[in-house]
Write a protein that holds these residues in place. Structure first.
Motif, PDB file in Angstrom:
ATOM      1  N   GLY A   1      -1.401  -3.888   6.612  1.00 23.72           N
ATOM      2  CA  GLY A   1      -2.438  -2.950   6.202  1.00 23.72           C
ATOM      3  C   GLY A   1      -3.645  -3.700   5.684  1.00 23.72           C
TER       4      GLY A   1
ATOM      5  N   SER B   1      -4.360   0.255   3.412  1.00 17.60           N
ATOM      6  CA  SER B   1      -4.698   1.366   4.304  1.00 17.60           C
ATOM      7  C   SER B   1      -3.479   2.015   4.943  1.00 17.60           C
ATOM      8  N   THR B   2      -2.312   1.435   4.757  1.00 22.87           N
ATOM      9  CA  THR B   2      -1.078   1.989   5.325  1.00 22.87           C
ATOM     10  C   THR B   2      -0.065   2.204   4.204  1.00 22.87           C
TER      11      THR B   2
ATOM     12  N   THR C   1       3.337   4.810  -2.932  1.00 26.30           N
ATOM     13  CA  THR C   1       2.409   5.297  -1.910  1.00 26.30           C
ATOM     14  C   THR C   1       1.671   6.514  -2.430  1.00 26.30           C
TER      15      THR C   1
END
Length: 295
Positions: A196, A214-215, A240
């Protein structure tokens, strides 16, 4: 890009396998988390929420053991059901209550007497020390980034952990009403990397504590290392975040297999949150734990 780095991280990253069951059934629920070693003295780091689960296991198991002992002494007469219900209330046990948890530190050391922990006061970070361990089964240790201020937006990094548990070396023992590890079945779960881009840095009260990617980090990767293409550790996967994008679809008619269907979809972006390397090193320094840096 991360082929060699993943091999390096795999040498010191290990899974924590967990099995549990609820009061309403005999089905065993497997799960996993991740931790990684920082030296050869048995010191590793993981998430505080992982350690909370490990510590809670002792209380949960002790509570059910005491309940089971009293239940087994109940007379099997007309008052049994009422007496059992009273016992369940006293021990706070219901159909969906988790009553047993077993944990295993896989491929870490050949034996150990237990572990001690240090919990970070604010960050989702913990140090685990394996006690009185036998042979070390991890061939290498983490190497941390020397200067965390050099981490920049736009860098691509990778995480390693053990989501999607596939181990099956467990069973329910009907005779003892217990869950246990077995010598048969699959004993490993495959490691799983996910990359990411660094999107933002995370701070609280003007104090930097994390790196956003980003992930998403995946369930089971909590406590796994975050590293660059050279295998240098930049942080640790923690959680997350789910951001609502606002691109919602409600009762929209679309064609599926040439037939109209109404669909509803709420769109979210799932961003991984990692504990910053400087927070990790400061915590290790505070507890005088030896670790290694690049260079």
């Amino acid at each position: 890009m991360f082929v060699e780095a993943i091999e390096k991280a795999a040498a010191y990253t290990r899974p924590i396998h967990t099995i549990m069951r609820t009061y309403s059934g005999k089905q065993i629920i497997p799960g996993a988390a991740t931790f990684f070693f920082v030296n050869r003295e048995g010191y590793a780091i993981t998430c505080k929420h992982v350690v909370d689960m490990l510590l809670a296991s002792e209380t949960i198991n002790a509570n059910y053991a005491a309940f089971r002992a009293e239940r087994n002494r109940l007379p099997n007469d007309g008052k049994y059901k009422n007496n059992l219900k009273g016992l369940e209330l006293r021990y706070n046990i219901g159909p969906d209550t988790v009553i047993q948890i077993r944990n295993s530190f896989v491929d870490a050391v050949s034996s150990m007497s237990g572990f001690t922990v240090h919990l970070h006061p604010t960050a989702d970070l913990a140090i685990i020390k394996l006690n009185d361990f036998g042979n070390i089964l991890y061939p290498d240790v983490a190497v941390f980034k020397k200067n965390g201020a050099d981490i920049k937006q736009g860098e691509t990094l990778c995480r390693l952990g053990f989501p999607f548990p596939e181990f099956t070396n467990f069973a329910y023992n009907e005779a003892t009403d217990d869950i246990e590890w077995t010598a048969t079945g699959i004993q490993q779960s495959p490691r799983f990397p996910i990359d990411g881009m660094v999107t933002r840095f995370l701070a609280e009260n003007n104090s930097l504590y994390g790196i956003e990617l980003s992930t998403p980090g995946l369930r089971g990767q909590s406590g796994g290392p975050l590293f660059n293409k050279e295998g240098i550790v930049y942080g640790m996967q923690s959680s997350t975040k789910h951001l609502h994008l606002g691109f919602d679809i409600i009762d929209k008619e679309i064609l599926i297999n040439n037939r109209p269907h109404k669909v509803t979809d709420y769109s979210f972006m799932h961003l991984g949150q990692c504990i910053h390397v400087d927070v990790i090193k400061n915590f290790l320094d505070e507890h005088k734990v030896v670790y290694y840096e690049e260079g």
